[in-house]
Write an enzyme that holds these catalytic residues in place. Sequence first.
Site, PDB file in Angstrom:
ATOM      1  N   ASP A  49       0.869  -1.168   0.000  1.00 47.61           N
ATOM      2  CA  ASP A  49       0.000   0.000   0.000  1.00 47.61           C
ATOM      3  C   ASP A  49       0.916   1.231   0.000  1.00 47.61           C
ATOM      4  O   ASP A  49       2.089   1.133   0.351  1.00 47.61           O
ATOM      5  CB  ASP A  49      -0.880  -0.065   1.261  1.00 47.61           C
ATOM      6  CG  ASP A  49      -1.615   1.223   1.511  1.00 47.61           C
ATOM      7  OD1 ASP A  49      -2.433   1.606   0.658  1.00 47.61           O
ATOM      8  OD2 ASP A  49      -1.378   1.865   2.560  1.00 47.61           O
ATOM      9  N   ASP A  51      -0.133   5.100   0.934  1.00 44.45           N
ATOM     10  CA  ASP A  51      -0.330   6.087   2.010  1.00 44.45           C
ATOM     11  C   ASP A  51      -0.250   5.445   3.389  1.00 44.45           C
ATOM     12  O   ASP A  51      -0.973   4.485   3.676  1.00 44.45           O
ATOM     13  CB  ASP A  51      -1.711   6.753   1.875  1.00 44.45           C
ATOM     14  CG  ASP A  51      -1.819   7.586   0.620  1.00 44.45           C
ATOM     15  OD1 ASP A  51      -0.929   8.403   0.383  1.00 44.45           O
ATOM     16  OD2 ASP A  51      -2.801   7.406  -0.129  1.00 44.45           O
TER      17      ASP A  51
HETATM   18  P1  TMP Z   1      -5.417   4.249   0.226  1.00 41.51           P
HETATM   19  O1  TMP Z   1      -4.335   5.275  -0.019  1.00 41.51           O
HETATM   20  O2  TMP Z   1      -5.277   3.555   1.555  1.00 41.51           O
HETATM   21  O3  TMP Z   1      -5.537   3.276  -0.883  1.00 41.51           O
HETATM   22  O4  TMP Z   1      -6.815   5.071   0.333  1.00 41.51           O
HETATM   23  C1  TMP Z   1      -7.084   6.298  -0.266  1.00 41.51           C
HETATM   24  C2  TMP Z   1      -7.581   7.318   0.749  1.00 41.51           C
HETATM   25  O5  TMP Z   1      -7.923   8.528   0.038  1.00 41.51           O
HETATM   26  C3  TMP Z   1      -8.840   6.929   1.510  1.00 41.51           C
HETATM   27  O6  TMP Z   1      -8.569   6.811   2.893  1.00 41.51           O
HETATM   28  C4  TMP Z   1      -9.811   8.093   1.315  1.00 41.51           C
HETATM   29  C5  TMP Z   1      -8.953   9.202   0.746  1.00 41.51           C
HETATM   30  N1  TMP Z   1      -9.625  10.142  -0.170  1.00 41.51           N
HETATM   31  C6  TMP Z   1      -9.428  11.516   0.028  1.00 41.51           C
HETATM   32  O7  TMP Z   1      -8.723  11.918   0.965  1.00 41.51           O
HETATM   33  N2  TMP Z   1     -10.010  12.391  -0.848  1.00 41.51           N
HETATM   34  C7  TMP Z   1     -10.792  11.979  -1.893  1.00 41.51           C
HETATM   35  O8  TMP Z   1     -11.297  12.814  -2.672  1.00 41.51           O
HETATM   36  C8  TMP Z   1     -11.004  10.563  -2.069  1.00 41.51           C
HETATM   37  C9  TMP Z   1     -11.854  10.062  -3.197  1.00 41.51           C
HETATM   38  C10 TMP Z   1     -10.381   9.692  -1.186  1.00 41.51           C
END
Ligand code: TMP
Length: 308
Positions: A49, A51
């Site tokens: 992953d 973030d």
């Molecule tokens: P991940 O990086 O763990 O795959 O998840 C993406 C994260 O992005 C999730 O926790 C929600 C966030 N997000 C935002 O902060 N802004 C947005 O506009 C969207 C669609 C998601």
Amino acid sequence: RRLSLLLPASMSSSSTRTPESVVADADALARKVAAIRAAGAAKLQVIADFDGTLTRYWYDGCRGQSSHALLRQGNEEFDAKREELFEHYHPIEINPDILLPEKAKLMEEWWGKSHGLLIEGGLTREAINKSVADAPIAFRDGVVELFEFLEARDIPVLVFSAGLADVIEEVFRQKLHRSFKNIKIVSNRMVFNEEGRLVAFKGKTIHVLNKNEHSLDMAAPVDNSPEDPNGSTDDYSLVKKRTNVLLLGDHIGDLGMSDGLNYENRIAAGFLNTNIEKSLKDYSEAFDIVYLDDAPMWGVVELASDLC
Ligand code: TMP
């Protein structure tokens, strides 16, 4: 922090701990390490992953930003609208009382609206580059060394994210200062017009709840553009033959990243960034090793060197 107070009572007698990591079943982990080592580097791949896993959770005392959160379109109205969406949907994302099918529908809605605003607001590549340059975001110490170690042994790394591929790639460019031929980003990928403005997203949206559903199959159709030099389908049929996996994540849901793969052995390493007291039991049951307190990547470097 006194870890002994945090350790789940149900841990096996072979549990081990260091100041920054917890292994609930050291014997089981040792067996997996031995099996993966015996099969050799040619059988191994890493799925990570982005973030909060490759990147630090904290940055100068504040939360590090995600690939979505760091983005400034250069258009305040649209940035504010995306922020409003976050305020509305993020509590839904983390609410354990909403059933998964309902939550998945809402997450699809969120990603759809957010991507729509990026297009409508005319996001440019320039804005991405500037946003990354200004953003509080950093890789964990040891990430470069981990990538170098894996690259030297031709072990592929699949970075799987519900964020934005183009932003993540820019973070790699600006923060790592070098490229790695073994790394492939699988995330939501943008299409720009000749003026460098965003006009669409490629393929099916990846959101937090379908990172498992499509997994490696979603990686295959990504084209082999100059920014994405490793993206050929052939690479992916080869990756599928690498049936031993080192998986890195910061949410229990990240374990689903390997679902598209019929793996033989999987070692899951989890970064528990927040709510440690509340979540350590679940994390230590779900992951083979749990890293605490925004730990650097050195433990994973050591683990990787035990594997090949
Ligand atoms: P991940 O990086 O763990 O795959 O998840 C993406 C994260 O992005 C999730 O926790 C929600 C966030 N997000 C935002 O902060 N802004 C947005 O506009 C969207 C669609 C998601």
